[in-house]
Design a protein around this motif. Structure first.
Motif, PDB file in Angstrom:
ATOM      1  N   MET A 194      21.920   4.848  17.694  1.00  0.00           N
ATOM      2  CA  MET A 194      21.014   5.809  17.059  1.00  0.00           C
ATOM      3  C   MET A 194      19.874   5.054  16.358  1.00  0.00           C
ATOM      4  O   MET A 194      20.113   4.079  15.654  1.00  0.00           O
ATOM      5  CB  MET A 194      21.773   6.667  16.034  1.00  0.00           C
ATOM      6  N   THR A 195      18.648   5.487  16.593  1.00  0.00           N
ATOM      7  CA  THR A 195      17.493   4.847  15.985  1.00  0.00           C
ATOM      8  C   THR A 195      17.280   5.366  14.568  1.00  0.00           C
ATOM      9  O   THR A 195      17.281   6.581  14.338  1.00  0.00           O
ATOM     10  CB  THR A 195      16.224   5.116  16.814  1.00  0.00           C
ATOM     11  N   THR A 196      17.100   4.447  13.629  1.00  0.00           N
ATOM     12  CA  THR A 196      16.874   4.815  12.237  1.00  0.00           C
ATOM     13  C   THR A 196      15.384   4.862  11.956  1.00  0.00           C
ATOM     14  O   THR A 196      14.647   3.942  12.310  1.00  0.00           O
ATOM     15  CB  THR A 196      17.545   3.802  11.290  1.00  0.00           C
ATOM     16  N   THR A 197      14.926   5.924  11.343  1.00  0.00           N
ATOM     17  CA  THR A 197      13.513   6.041  10.997  1.00  0.00           C
ATOM     18  C   THR A 197      13.168   5.043   9.901  1.00  0.00           C
ATOM     19  O   THR A 197      13.828   4.991   8.862  1.00  0.00           O
ATOM     20  CB  THR A 197      13.194   7.456  10.496  1.00  0.00           C
ATOM     21  N   PRO A 198      12.149   4.209  10.100  1.00  0.00           N
ATOM     22  CA  PRO A 198      11.757   3.229   9.085  1.00  0.00           C
ATOM     23  C   PRO A 198      11.355   3.903   7.772  1.00  0.00           C
ATOM     24  O   PRO A 198      10.845   5.025   7.758  1.00  0.00           O
ATOM     25  CB  PRO A 198      10.554   2.527   9.724  1.00  0.00           C
ATOM     26  N   THR A 199      11.596   3.207   6.689  1.00  0.00           N
ATOM     27  CA  THR A 199      11.238   3.713   5.361  1.00  0.00           C
ATOM     28  C   THR A 199      10.487   2.635   4.592  1.00  0.00           C
ATOM     29  O   THR A 199      10.461   1.469   4.994  1.00  0.00           O
ATOM     30  CB  THR A 199      12.495   4.120   4.565  1.00  0.00           C
ATOM     31  N   LEU A 200       9.888   3.036   3.479  1.00  0.00           N
ATOM     32  CA  LEU A 200       9.169   2.106   2.610  1.00  0.00           C
ATOM     33  C   LEU A 200       9.740   2.183   1.200  1.00  0.00           C
ATOM     34  O   LEU A 200      10.223   3.229   0.763  1.00  0.00           O
ATOM     35  CB  LEU A 200       7.683   2.461   2.541  1.00  0.00           C
ATOM     36  N   ASP A 201       9.649   1.062   0.489  1.00  0.00           N
ATOM     37  CA  ASP A 201       9.975   1.036  -0.936  1.00  0.00           C
ATOM     38  C   ASP A 201       8.738   1.538  -1.682  1.00  0.00           C
ATOM     39  O   ASP A 201       7.835   0.770  -2.014  1.00  0.00           O
ATOM     40  CB  ASP A 201      10.342  -0.387  -1.358  1.00  0.00           C
ATOM     41  N   THR A 202       8.682   2.833  -1.922  1.00  0.00           N
ATOM     42  CA  THR A 202       7.484   3.414  -2.520  1.00  0.00           C
ATOM     43  C   THR A 202       7.293   2.982  -3.975  1.00  0.00           C
ATOM     44  O   THR A 202       6.160   2.960  -4.465  1.00  0.00           O
ATOM     45  CB  THR A 202       7.535   4.953  -2.455  1.00  0.00           C
ATOM     46  N   THR A 203       8.374   2.633  -4.644  1.00  0.00           N
ATOM     47  CA  THR A 203       8.242   2.152  -6.023  1.00  0.00           C
ATOM     48  C   THR A 203       7.495   0.820  -6.042  1.00  0.00           C
ATOM     49  O   THR A 203       6.548   0.630  -6.820  1.00  0.00           O
ATOM     50  CB  THR A 203       9.627   1.972  -6.683  1.00  0.00           C
ATOM     51  N   ALA A 204       7.904  -0.101  -5.155  1.00  0.00           N
ATOM     52  CA  ALA A 204       7.235  -1.403  -5.075  1.00  0.00           C
ATOM     53  C   ALA A 204       5.793  -1.237  -4.610  1.00  0.00           C
ATOM     54  O   ALA A 204       4.883  -1.923  -5.095  1.00  0.00           O
ATOM     55  CB  ALA A 204       7.997  -2.322  -4.120  1.00  0.00           C
ATOM     56  N   LEU A 205       5.578  -0.308  -3.684  1.00  0.00           N
ATOM     57  CA  LEU A 205       4.217  -0.064  -3.188  1.00  0.00           C
ATOM     58  C   LEU A 205       3.329   0.470  -4.306  1.00  0.00           C
ATOM     59  O   LEU A 205       2.182   0.031  -4.460  1.00  0.00           O
ATOM     60  CB  LEU A 205       4.261   0.929  -2.030  1.00  0.00           C
ATOM     61  N   ASP A 236      -1.120  -0.122  -8.129  1.00  0.00           N
ATOM     62  CA  ASP A 236      -1.646  -0.040  -9.492  1.00  0.00           C
ATOM     63  C   ASP A 236      -2.256  -1.369  -9.919  1.00  0.00           C
ATOM     64  O   ASP A 236      -3.336  -1.414 -10.519  1.00  0.00           O
ATOM     65  CB  ASP A 236      -0.540   0.365 -10.465  1.00  0.00           C
ATOM     66  N   LYS A 237      -1.584  -2.474  -9.593  1.00  0.00           N
ATOM     67  CA  LYS A 237      -2.098  -3.803  -9.950  1.00  0.00           C
ATOM     68  C   LYS A 237      -3.397  -4.096  -9.220  1.00  0.00           C
ATOM     69  O   LYS A 237      -4.276  -4.786  -9.744  1.00  0.00           O
ATOM     70  CB  LYS A 237      -1.061  -4.868  -9.634  1.00  0.00           C
ATOM     71  N   ALA A 238      -3.510  -3.563  -8.005  1.00  0.00           N
ATOM     72  CA  ALA A 238      -4.717  -3.803  -7.203  1.00  0.00           C
ATOM     73  C   ALA A 238      -5.848  -2.863  -7.580  1.00  0.00           C
ATOM     74  O   ALA A 238      -6.974  -2.997  -7.075  1.00  0.00           O
ATOM     75  CB  ALA A 238      -4.386  -3.648  -5.716  1.00  0.00           C
ATOM     76  N   GLY A 239      -5.567  -1.911  -8.466  1.00  0.00           N
ATOM     77  CA  GLY A 239      -6.595  -0.977  -8.897  1.00  0.00           C
ATOM     78  C   GLY A 239      -7.020   0.011  -7.831  1.00  0.00           C
ATOM     79  O   GLY A 239      -8.173   0.458  -7.816  1.00  0.00           O
ATOM     80  N   LEU A 240      -6.096   0.387  -6.950  1.00  0.00           N
ATOM     81  CA  LEU A 240      -6.423   1.307  -5.871  1.00  0.00           C
ATOM     82  C   LEU A 240      -6.367   2.756  -6.351  1.00  0.00           C
ATOM     83  O   LEU A 240      -5.752   3.048  -7.379  1.00  0.00           O
ATOM     84  CB  LEU A 240      -5.449   1.096  -4.706  1.00  0.00           C
ATOM     85  N   PRO A 241      -7.003   3.669  -5.632  1.00  0.00           N
ATOM     86  CA  PRO A 241      -7.021   5.079  -6.044  1.00  0.00           C
ATOM     87  C   PRO A 241      -5.613   5.651  -6.210  1.00  0.00           C
ATOM     88  O   PRO A 241      -4.664   5.206  -5.561  1.00  0.00           O
ATOM     89  CB  PRO A 241      -7.760   5.765  -4.883  1.00  0.00           C
ATOM     90  N   GLY A 242      -5.495   6.646  -7.065  1.00  0.00           N
ATOM     91  CA  GLY A 242      -4.217   7.313  -7.285  1.00  0.00           C
ATOM     92  C   GLY A 242      -3.334   6.645  -8.305  1.00  0.00           C
ATOM     93  O   GLY A 242      -2.150   6.968  -8.415  1.00  0.00           O
ATOM     94  N   SER A 243      -3.883   5.722  -9.072  1.00  0.00           N
ATOM     95  CA  SER A 243      -3.096   4.931 -10.007  1.00  0.00           C
ATOM     96  C   SER A 243      -2.238   5.801 -10.926  1.00  0.00           C
ATOM     97  O   SER A 243      -2.722   6.750 -11.540  1.00  0.00           O
ATOM     98  CB  SER A 243      -4.026   4.057 -10.862  1.00  0.00           C
ATOM     99  N   GLY A 244      -0.951   5.461 -10.991  1.00  0.00           N
ATOM    100  CA  GLY A 244      -0.028   6.128 -11.897  1.00  0.00           C
ATOM    101  C   GLY A 244       0.525   7.437 -11.405  1.00  0.00           C
ATOM    102  O   GLY A 244       1.461   7.985 -12.003  1.00  0.00           O
ATOM    103  N   GLY A 245      -0.008   7.972 -10.329  1.00  0.00           N
ATOM    104  CA  GLY A 245       0.444   9.269  -9.845  1.00  0.00           C
ATOM    105  C   GLY A 245       1.647   9.169  -8.931  1.00  0.00           C
ATOM    106  O   GLY A 245       2.011   8.083  -8.464  1.00  0.00           O
ATOM    107  N   PRO A 246       2.308  10.295  -8.658  1.00  0.00           N
ATOM    108  CA  PRO A 246       3.441  10.319  -7.733  1.00  0.00           C
ATOM    109  C   PRO A 246       2.971  10.031  -6.308  1.00  0.00           C
ATOM    110  O   PRO A 246       1.814  10.284  -5.957  1.00  0.00           O
ATOM    111  CB  PRO A 246       3.986  11.739  -7.858  1.00  0.00           C
ATOM    112  N   MET A 247       3.869   9.512  -5.500  1.00  0.00           N
ATOM    113  CA  MET A 247       3.514   9.108  -4.144  1.00  0.00           C
ATOM    114  C   MET A 247       4.332   9.873  -3.118  1.00  0.00           C
ATOM    115  O   MET A 247       5.534  10.067  -3.292  1.00  0.00           O
ATOM    116  CB  MET A 247       3.736   7.599  -3.956  1.00  0.00           C
ATOM    117  N   GLU A 248       3.674  10.290  -2.055  1.00  0.00           N
ATOM    118  CA  GLU A 248       4.345  10.881  -0.905  1.00  0.00           C
ATOM    119  C   GLU A 248       4.174   9.931   0.273  1.00  0.00           C
ATOM    120  O   GLU A 248       3.086   9.412   0.508  1.00  0.00           O
ATOM    121  CB  GLU A 248       3.752  12.240  -0.552  1.00  0.00           C
ATOM    122  N   CYS A 249       5.256   9.702   0.983  1.00  0.00           N
ATOM    123  CA  CYS A 249       5.225   8.760   2.111  1.00  0.00           C
ATOM    124  C   CYS A 249       5.954   9.369   3.296  1.00  0.00           C
ATOM    125  O   CYS A 249       7.056   9.899   3.144  1.00  0.00           O
ATOM    126  CB  CYS A 249       5.866   7.437   1.710  1.00  0.00           C
TER     127      CYS A 249
END
Length: 344
Positions: free
Chosen positions: A1-12, A17-30
């Motif tokens: 069975m193939t597992t759908t890849p996931t991301l560590d959204t907390t680390a992302l 935030d450190k890189a100063g990218l848009p959306g800083s501090g807000g919740p993330m949908e992935c």
């Protein structure tokens, strides 16, 4: 069975935030979009930011990381040019964040010609709208060839000097390493290419796998190219090889043969008309297009042969077997019938 890849959204989120990218501090949908053995793509939403994240899968060879850096360099360099491309948002070379280097690019609000069930409206019914799809695809090659790659900081991306002198030695050596069977027409096409060169060579950014599968269009008519995507084979080389790559299997009579490929080309201009369109739009001569089309067929056959030799029980790779034979035979046939001399 193939597992759908996931991301560590907390680390992302921490990295963003450190890189100063848009959306800083807000919740993330992935959400996972696509990928497997090739690069994985995720949709990222955070505040007003809607982006696509691209990275190699965890088990991919280390060389894939270099490919991600290469892709980033190209889309970053295209900023401010007329070439339709995804916005370069941020690059992370620190593999400790998500396990592999990755980059964020703008999410394209458009559609891809592959993966669906035919052309979307209005191109599914209105054949008069389809020529624009082909012309916009060729326009992408025109625009790539017009970019000042040195001014854009890509002077060390490839080795344009001697580009065509290296093609036959490089790919014959590659074929010798992976060879598992005889390919009829290989010797004839190889000899023909070794004895010829283009009439002119203007170095530029080339995609390396330019086709309908690697572009996106804006919604609706008229056809408008939204972005050229999947730059893992991108380099500074000969943009006209992108045209050859696109045209080598394009039918002359799309009314009779337009449905034979992976997309339906019915209603679109034939090969000669599109090559002439390129010449008109770019100001380049196209008297040497036989050279580029033989090179494209020959090179693609060798690349796909590697997949076939490694197919195992993979049905997709197994299907390359007959396609390779068709491509190499086509390269030899065009070489035998072409009046292009292009002597070195």
């Amino acid at each position: 069975m193939t597992t759908t890849p996931t991301l560590d959204t907390t680390a992302l989120a921490v990295w963003m935030d450190k890189a100063g990218l848009p959306g800083s501090g807000g919740p993330m949908e992935c959400s996972f979009i696509s990928g497997g053995s090739q690069n994985e793509i995720f949709e990222i939403r955070r505040g007003d930011l809607r982006a696509a994240l691209r990275k190699p899968p965890q088990g991919a060879p280390a060389a894939r990381d270099e490919g991600i850096l290469r892709e980033w360099r190209i889309i970053h360099a295209l900023k401010g040019t007329d070439v339709p491309h995804t916005e370069a948002i941020g690059m992370c070379t620190d593999a400790s964040v998500l396990g592999r280097p990755f980059y964020l690019m703008g999410f394209v609000d458009g559609w891809s010609p592959v993966g669906g069930k035919g052309w979307p409206s209005p191109f599914d019914q209105d054949l008069a709208a389809r020529p624009g799809l082909a012309e916009q695809l060729v326009e992408g090659v025109v625009l790539l060839g017009s970019v000042d790659w040195q001014q854009r900081g890509l002077g060390d991306l490839g080795r344009p000097e001697g580009f065509h002198d290296r093609q036959v030695p490089r790919w014959t050596a590659f074929f010798d390493r992976i060879k598992g069977r005889e390919l009829p027409g290989y010797e004839e096409a190889t000899r023909w290419l070794a004895e010829r060169r283009p009439l002119d060579f203007v170095p530029g950014i080339m995609h390396g796998d330019y086709q309908f599968a690697n572009v996106m269009f804006h919604h609706g008519a008229p056809a408008r190219l939204a972005a050229i995507v999947d730059w893992e084979m991108g380099t500074v080389g000969d943009p006209k090889l992108d045209l050859g790559w696109l045209m080598h299997s394009w039918p002359e009579d799309t009314a009779a043969h337009g449905k034979e490929g992976y997309v339906d080309l019915t209603g679109m201009p034939g090969r000669t008309a599109l090559v002439e369109y390129y010449a008109e739009r770019s100001g380049r001569q196209v008297d040497d297009m036989d050279y580029y089309q033989v090179l494209a067929k020959w090179k693609l056959a060798i690349v796909l042969e590697r997949g076939y030799q490694r197919a195992g029980d993979n049905p997709t790779l197994q299907s390359f077997g007959s396609l390779v034979l068709e491509l190499m035979a086509g390269a030899a046939e065009l070489a035998a019938t072409s009046d292009y001399r292009g002597n070195r």
